[in-house]
Design a protein around this motif. Structure first.
Motif, PDB file in Angstrom:
ATOM      1  N   ASN A  39       0.814  -1.213   0.000  1.00 29.80           N
ATOM      2  CA  ASN A  39       0.000   0.000   0.000  1.00 29.80           C
ATOM      3  C   ASN A  39       0.849   1.264   0.000  1.00 29.80           C
ATOM      4  OD1 ASN A  39      -2.379  -1.414  -0.097  1.00 29.80           O
ATOM      5  ND2 ASN A  39      -2.723  -1.341   2.111  1.00 29.80           N
ATOM      6  N   PRO A  47      -6.473   1.631  -5.571  1.00 29.97           N
ATOM      7  CA  PRO A  47      -7.125   0.820  -4.530  1.00 29.97           C
ATOM      8  C   PRO A  47      -6.086   0.186  -3.619  1.00 29.97           C
ATOM      9  CG  PRO A  47      -7.833   0.139  -6.736  1.00 29.97           C
ATOM     10  CD  PRO A  47      -6.741   1.148  -6.902  1.00 29.97           C
ATOM     11  N   ARG A  48      -6.360   0.182  -2.344  1.00 26.51           N
ATOM     12  CA  ARG A  48      -5.435  -0.357  -1.355  1.00 26.51           C
ATOM     13  C   ARG A  48      -5.672  -1.849  -1.146  1.00 26.51           C
ATOM     14  NH1 ARG A  48      -2.528   3.350  -2.610  1.00 26.51           N
ATOM     15  NH2 ARG A  48      -2.295   5.199  -1.350  1.00 26.51           N
ATOM     16  N   ARG A  50      -6.349  -4.988   0.932  1.00 27.12           N
ATOM     17  CA  ARG A  50      -7.127  -5.147   2.164  1.00 27.12           C
ATOM     18  C   ARG A  50      -6.995  -6.570   2.691  1.00 27.12           C
ATOM     19  NH1 ARG A  50     -13.126  -3.716   0.910  1.00 27.12           N
ATOM     20  NH2 ARG A  50     -13.332  -4.106   3.130  1.00 27.12           N
ATOM     21  N   ILE A  96     -17.822  -6.506  -0.137  1.00 26.68           N
ATOM     22  CA  ILE A  96     -16.607  -6.523  -0.960  1.00 26.68           C
ATOM     23  C   ILE A  96     -16.947  -6.801  -2.422  1.00 26.68           C
ATOM     24  CG2 ILE A  96     -14.367  -7.644  -1.331  1.00 26.68           C
ATOM     25  CD1 ILE A  96     -14.428  -8.176   1.786  1.00 26.68           C
ATOM     26  N   LYS A  99     -19.383  -4.477  -4.332  1.00 25.27           N
ATOM     27  CA  LYS A  99     -18.800  -3.148  -4.556  1.00 25.27           C
ATOM     28  C   LYS A  99     -17.656  -3.193  -5.560  1.00 25.27           C
ATOM     29  CE  LYS A  99     -20.058  -1.574   0.065  1.00 25.27           C
ATOM     30  NZ  LYS A  99     -19.563  -1.135   1.378  1.00 25.27           N
ATOM     31  N   GLU A 101     -14.852  -4.728  -5.247  1.00 24.24           N
ATOM     32  CA  GLU A 101     -13.569  -4.659  -4.564  1.00 24.24           C
ATOM     33  C   GLU A 101     -12.966  -6.047  -4.407  1.00 24.24           C
ATOM     34  OE1 GLU A 101     -14.376  -2.618  -0.910  1.00 24.24           O
ATOM     35  OE2 GLU A 101     -14.906  -0.760  -1.929  1.00 24.24           O
ATOM     36  N   LYS A 102     -11.721  -6.075  -3.983  1.00 23.99           N
ATOM     37  CA  LYS A 102     -11.016  -7.319  -3.702  1.00 23.99           C
ATOM     38  C   LYS A 102     -10.475  -7.248  -2.288  1.00 23.99           C
ATOM     39  CE  LYS A 102      -9.393  -7.794  -8.438  1.00 23.99           C
ATOM     40  NZ  LYS A 102      -8.207  -7.906  -9.291  1.00 23.99           N
ATOM     41  N   ALA A 103     -10.292  -8.408  -1.687  1.00 24.69           N
ATOM     42  CA  ALA A 103      -9.709  -8.446  -0.344  1.00 24.69           C
ATOM     43  C   ALA A 103      -9.187  -9.840  -0.063  1.00 24.69           C
ATOM     44  CB  ALA A 103     -10.743  -8.056   0.712  1.00 24.69           C
TER      45      ALA A 103
END
Length: 182
Positions: A39, A47-48, A50, A96, A99, A101-103
């Motif tokens: 990050n 995008p950070r 997570r 996640i 939206k 997003e990835k994590a």
């Protein structure tokens, strides 16, 4: 922690050691540091990375005897929000995946199974069910191969589950003295 200007080693340690003491592996703290470094190197607005630790709300004070674990009414009190795996899967899909997003999801291995079906055996060792409704199974059923399991540093059970000897610790088990095992 992962988006802070400076890495906070004490906070990283506290996240694992004060949550469940048996999750306090040095390698997990190293993963947090690696994610923080990723990050830190990203350009502004990117995008950070997570890492999300999940578990359903539980109150184990209702379990007073080994038989309580098999009592449906007792377990409903332990998990007031319903099935832990379904709660965690819904959270991942809503907060996640929906939206875009990835994590990386941090959970116990039995929850994380994506392709593997957890065997349930009876007292004679006969397979009763190959259970496919763990958190990872449920998420994978929605998003396919974008979901996978990464299994880190847990004891391996003895070859025969009824053996009296303890589980084997791969890679010499948890690190001692704050140093990585390799």
């Amino acid at each position: 922690l992962l988006s802070a200007g400076e890495y906070d080693e004490k906070l990283a340690n506290r996240l694992f050691w004060h949550w469940e003491m048996y999750w306090g592996y040095r390698e997990y703290v190293d993963i947090l540091r690696a994610a923080w470094l990723v990050n830190k190197g990203l350009s502004e607005g990117s995008p950070r990375f997570r890492i999300v630790a999940l578990n359903g709300r539980s109150d184990w004070s209702f379990v007073r005897t080994p038989r309580d674990r098999d009592d449906v009414e007792v377990m409903r009190k332990v998990f007031p929000d319903g099935d832990n795996d379904e709660v965690m899967a819904r959270t991942i899909l809503k907060e996640i995946v929906a939206k875009g997003e990835k994590a990386m999801i941090y959970s116990g291995i039995n929850h994380a199974y994506t392709r593997f079906r957890q065997p349930f055996v009876d007292s004679s060792g006969r397979l009763v069910e190959a259970y496919a409704r763990r958190m990872g199974n449920l998420v994978r059923s929605e998003i396919g191969d974008r979901a996978c399991t990464v299994f880190l540093h847990a004891p391996w059970p003895p070859a025969r589950l009824r053996q009296p000897r303890p589980a084997h610790r791969p890679a010499s088990g948890p690190c001692r003295g704050g140093r990585s095992s390799g």
